[in-house]
Design an enzyme around this catalytic site. Structure first.
Site, mmCIF file in Angstrom:
data_model
loop_
_atom_site.group_PDB
_atom_site.id
_atom_site.type_symbol
_atom_site.label_atom_id
_atom_site.label_comp_id
_atom_site.label_asym_id
_atom_site.label_seq_id
_atom_site.Cartn_x
_atom_site.Cartn_y
_atom_site.Cartn_z
ATOM 1 N N LYS A 9 0.832 -1.200 0.000
ATOM 2 C CA LYS A 9 0.000 0.000 0.000
ATOM 3 C C LYS A 9 0.869 1.254 0.000
ATOM 4 C CE LYS A 9 -3.543 2.294 2.810
ATOM 5 N NZ LYS A 9 -2.791 3.562 2.870
ATOM 6 N N LYS A 40 5.032 8.673 -8.443
ATOM 7 C CA LYS A 40 5.749 9.713 -7.685
ATOM 8 C C LYS A 40 7.225 9.754 -8.042
ATOM 9 C CE LYS A 40 4.825 8.487 -3.448
ATOM 10 N NZ LYS A 40 4.192 7.186 -3.737
#
Length: 254
Positions: A9, A40
């Site tokens: 996660k 990211k």
């Protein structure tokens, strides 16, 4: 060449674990390549001093020719660092971006040029669909390691990832190597992780204690393995790397 995929996660400490395992394996004398598969693009950042590197998708989007060296940085102890990147925010599919990036690495001959002993794919695991499952597929990772805490949402995401691995098993995709408990000091954390692993006929291969040294090292733009090599935290990552090496049949130090 052994290929591993770290899933978990978002925010669970997956990239921290992956980077410290990469550093620990490199310390053993292995040639390591880490490929960040998160939009990211910060998976490898503490392996090369905090410098942002061009992502594969950024280079592709420019529409200009580029070389393999343009999308690679060699960091701590020779770890080869690559970031797949993601789409422009609000546009495009991050999963498809992973597919495009991994295909570009193959096309540019990344594995042939750098000849890594170990490739680690660091993959966002809140969802496992399309491109996010790409590293599990045949020809990519050999084993998947899932990072979780005892928090409910983390356990839920880990179970979804494990289910995806189980569903793909018949296709000859990556197998489940085990679970890594990244502790958040919640109630009954070890028991929850053990129960999760048992549900998938697997095991918790390592427990990483919560440590302030992680954030201290990251403030220094380094992994724990580089910043605090003699610490308990570094020893836990070193033990995790050793366990993964054992499970994957990696050779001894060269």
């Amino acid at each position: 060449m052994i290929k591993l995929a770290f899933y978990g996660k978002g925010g669970i400490g997956k990239s921290t674990a992956a980077s410290n395992v990469s550093a620990a394996l490199a310390q053993k004398g292995l040639k390591v390549m880490q490929i960040g598969c998160d939009p990211k693009a910060d998976s490898t950042i503490f392996l090369h001093g905090g410098e942002r590197i061009p992502t594969v998708l950024d280079l592709v989007r420019k529409g200009e020719s580029f070389d393999l060296e343009d999308m690679v940085r060699v960091g701590y102890n020779g770890v080869v660092c690559v970031e797949a990147g993601g789409p422009v925010p609000g546009l495009g599919c991050a999963g498809r971006g992973i597919i495009a990036a991994l295909e570009e690495l193959e096309k540019k001959g990344a594995y042939e040029k750098y000849q890594p002993d170990v490739v680690i794919y660091d993959v966002l695991g809140d969802v496992v669909c399309g491109g996010f499952s790409m590293p599990m597929r045949k020809g990519y990772a050999d084993k998947v390691f899932i990072i979780t805490s005892g928090e409910s949402m983390s356990v839920y995401a880990a179970a979804n990832i494990a289910m995806a691995v189980e569903n793909f098993k018949s296709r000859g995709y990556a197998s489940l190597g085990g679970f890594i408990l990244n502790k958040r000091n919640v109630k009954n954390e070890e028991e929850k992780a053990a129960e999760l692993a048992a549900d998938f006929h697997s095991s918790v291969i390592a427990e990483i204690d919560r440590s302030d040294l992680v954030s201290e090292a990251e403030d220094m733009r380094k992994t724990v393995m580089e910043a605090f090599p003699d610490s308990t935290a570094a020893e836990q990552y070193r033990a995790l790397a050793d366990k993964i090496a054992e499970l994957c049949g990696m050779g001894e130090e060269k």
